[in-house]
Structure formats: C-alpha cells, structure tokens
Design a protein around this motif. Structure first.
Motif, short mmCIF file in Angstrom:
data_model
loop_
_atom_site.label_atom_id
_atom_site.label_comp_id
_atom_site.label_asym_id
_atom_site.label_seq_id
_atom_site.Cartn_x
_atom_site.Cartn_y
_atom_site.Cartn_z
N GLY A 113 0.81 -1.21 0.00
CA GLY A 113 0.00 0.00 0.00
C GLY A 113 0.85 1.26 0.00
N HIS A 114 1.98 1.23 0.70
CA HIS A 114 2.80 2.45 0.76
C HIS A 114 3.49 2.73 -0.57
N LYS B 147 -0.17 4.15 -2.69
CA LYS B 147 -1.18 5.07 -2.15
C LYS B 147 -1.08 6.49 -2.70
N VAL C 106 -6.17 0.54 -2.80
CA VAL C 106 -5.52 0.49 -1.49
C VAL C 106 -6.63 0.57 -0.45
N TYR D 123 -5.95 2.10 5.19
CA TYR D 123 -4.56 2.53 5.04
C TYR D 123 -4.48 4.02 4.72
N TYR D 124 -5.37 4.48 3.86
CA TYR D 124 -5.43 5.92 3.60
C TYR D 124 -5.70 6.69 4.90
N GLU E 252 0.96 5.16 7.19
CA GLU E 252 1.94 4.09 7.13
C GLU E 252 2.19 3.40 8.46
N ASP F 116 -1.30 -2.63 4.84
CA ASP F 116 -0.29 -2.18 3.87
C ASP F 116 -0.19 -3.14 2.69
N GLY G 13 -1.92 -3.50 -1.65
CA GLY G 13 -2.71 -2.84 -2.67
C GLY G 13 -2.62 -3.57 -4.00
#
Length: 321
Positions: A126-127, A130, A166, A170-171, A175, A182, A184
């Motif tokens: 995800g990081h 995003k 994502v 998480y948004y 992080e 984490d 996506g």
C-alpha cells in the motif's frame, strides 16, 4: 528447539528442491493480442535503462520512536539464523513498478502478478501505491515484469486510470497506524503489443486466511538501483506488535539483503503448477528497519475484499477530502 531446528532444516531442503524444479504459473500463451497500446509505447520509450537504474525506492514516513515499555527489537534476535539471498534474473510474474513522483524523481517498488479474471492484476505494498491517483498519466506509472539488467523482457504495462486499489483503512491510518492494511492492487492495461499481463507472463495465486507459519517461503524483491532482483528461501512466523504507533499482527521473515525497493515483493509458497503469494514486504515499519528482517500485513478478509473490488471494477478508495 532441536525439533524446530530439524523442521526448519527440512523446510529449507524442500525449498531448495522446489526452487530448482518448479517454475511460475505458465502464461496462457493462446490468447490473441489486442490492438497496440499507445500509452504503453510511450512508457516503453520513457523508461530507458538509465532512468530505470536511477529510480529510487518509494519514500516512506520516518518510523517514530517506540512508545511501548519494552518493545521487541525490530531486527534479528540473538543467535538467529538469517538465510542468505542471491541475485538472479527473476521470474516472469514478479517485477517492479516504475513511476515519477511530483518532483520528477523516478521511483520504484517490487510487485507480482496475481491471477485474476481479466488477467491484468498486480499486487504490491500500500505504501508503494497510495500516492497514485490513477488520473495523472504524466507520472509514468507502469509495471515491468522480470525487469533485470536494464531490460524489459515483456515490455511495460501501464496502470489503468482509477485502477489503484488500497484499503481505505490505510489511507485513513497512514503508514504506521494503518500498517496492518499495507497492501494494494493495480489494474493494468495491455503492453505496447496489445498483450494482457497474465497472458504474457503468467501469474501466482493469491492465498488468504492461511495463518502465520509458512515453510518453505521464496521471497523475491528488487533492491533500489540494483541491476537484478534478490531471492531468498526462508519461513514466516507470527509477529505481534506491542508498539501503539504500529499496531497489528504481522508475518515475520528472516532473509538477508532486503533493503529499500524490495517493498511489495512477494512471499511465495509452492502451489500446483507454480507459486502462490501469502504476503508481501510491507506492514510493520513499512516492511522492517533492517535488511535482515522483513514483515507483511496479514492476508485475510480485508485482502480478499480488496481483490474482489479490484476484479469487479468497484470504485477505489482514496484519501479523505
């Protein structure tokens, strides 16, 4: 302890045999390519060997000092065996994303192709994904399967507009507070020759709800700036964070040399016909603070739900306005 050592030794021996005898899920091969994709042609020209080699790992927020009274060390334990990694030319379903950030700097993260109904889905951290809205083609986001030595063996596959998925958690959490989410997915377009991603390179299977301990595990990742990916044979265990800044329970794996850029790289287990993915480098401390220990968010119902959203064309989540 003796029994566990023997189990790990047997798992490593099995993994070595599988690594020599088992390949990825084969590409379909029979699919007829569609029309040439001009977006992919443009990206293929933009991402020269020099630009790909100069790309930096995706930026991450600094890890805050632990607020736990006795937080475990985010690194190897005393006397822990750290399996070595080796550089190799990679496998077709694993590769790396390339994109340019808002300042024009080239960025990169590892990823893998997962089987999907439309043969177009990539899994990463995800990081890594995003910050991409999916509506800014000037950011040059594309996936290069089996990238190595400046080569794009299968070309490049652009990410579809509004094709980045994502978790909303998480948004919202970011992080650290959102570390347990984490992961996506990115939906791709065909390459410059009109081939769909999975038709060109095959795929791995997505497994969810399989627990914490897996052996053998083959982990693959692309260190930033390195000409080739790394692979390592190891096993995963359960890691429960007692740091309120990075809450959650994660898969933990020991493998040497996995530095920035390997985020999003898959943790693979043998599967009939090839491999299945049970985790990706990310989660706790965005994958870990040392090159020897990596983490993954747990793949459970949230991961499966996000996969379903990506494969059915549901509207993706996004940052709160």
């Amino acid at each position: 302890m003796v029994r566990r050592t023997r189990l790990i030794s047997r798992a490593t021996a099995v993994a070595t045999t599988l690594l020599l005898t088992t390949g990825p899920v084969p590409a379909a091969g029979a699919a007829t390519p569609g029309p040439a994709n001009p977006t992919a042609k443009r990206l293929n020209a933009y991402w020269t060997p020099a630009r790909m080699a100069a790309a930096l790992p995706a930026p991450t927020a600094p890890t805050a000092p632990s607020t736990a009274a006795a937080a475990p060390a985010d690194g190897p334990r005393p006397g822990e065996f750290i399996p070595p990694s080796r550089s190799f030319d990679g496998i077709p379903p694993v590769g790396t994303f390339f994109w340019t950030d808002a300042g024009g700097t080239g960025r990169t993260c590892s990823a893998s192709v997962v089987h999907s109904p439309d043969h177009d889905l990539v899994l990463s951290a995800g990081h890594c994904l995003k910050g991409y809205s999916g509506t800014a083609p000037e950011r040059n986001l594309g996936f290069v399967p089996q990238y190595h030595d400046g080569l794009k063996p299968f070309g490049i596959f652009p990410v579809r507009n509004n094709g980045v998925y994502v978790p909303q958690e998480y948004y919202d959490g970011g992080e650290h507070a959102g570390a347990a989410y984490d992961f996506g997915f990115a939906v791709t377009e065909p390459n410059q020759d009109g081939e769909r991603l999975e038709d060109a390179v095959g795929a791995v299977r997505l497994l969810t709800g399989t627990g914490w301990f897996h052996a053998p595990v083959r982990m693959i990742g692309y260190p930033g700036g390195a000409p080739k990916p790394l692979e390592c044979l190891s096993w995963t265990t359960r890691w429960a964070s007692d740091d309120p800044a990075d809450p959650g329970t994660f898969e933990r794996i020991a493998c040497d040399g996995f530095v920035g850029g390997t985020s999003g790289g898959p943790m693979l287990v043998p599967w009939p016909g090839g491999w299945a993915v049970i985790g990706i480098i990310g989660g706790y401390h965005t994958g870990g603070n040392t090159p020897q220990i990596s983490y993954s968010a747990s793949f459970g119902s949230a991961t499966r739900g996000l996969y379903d959203a990506a494969t059915t064309g549901a509207p993706p989540a996004g940052p709160a306005s």
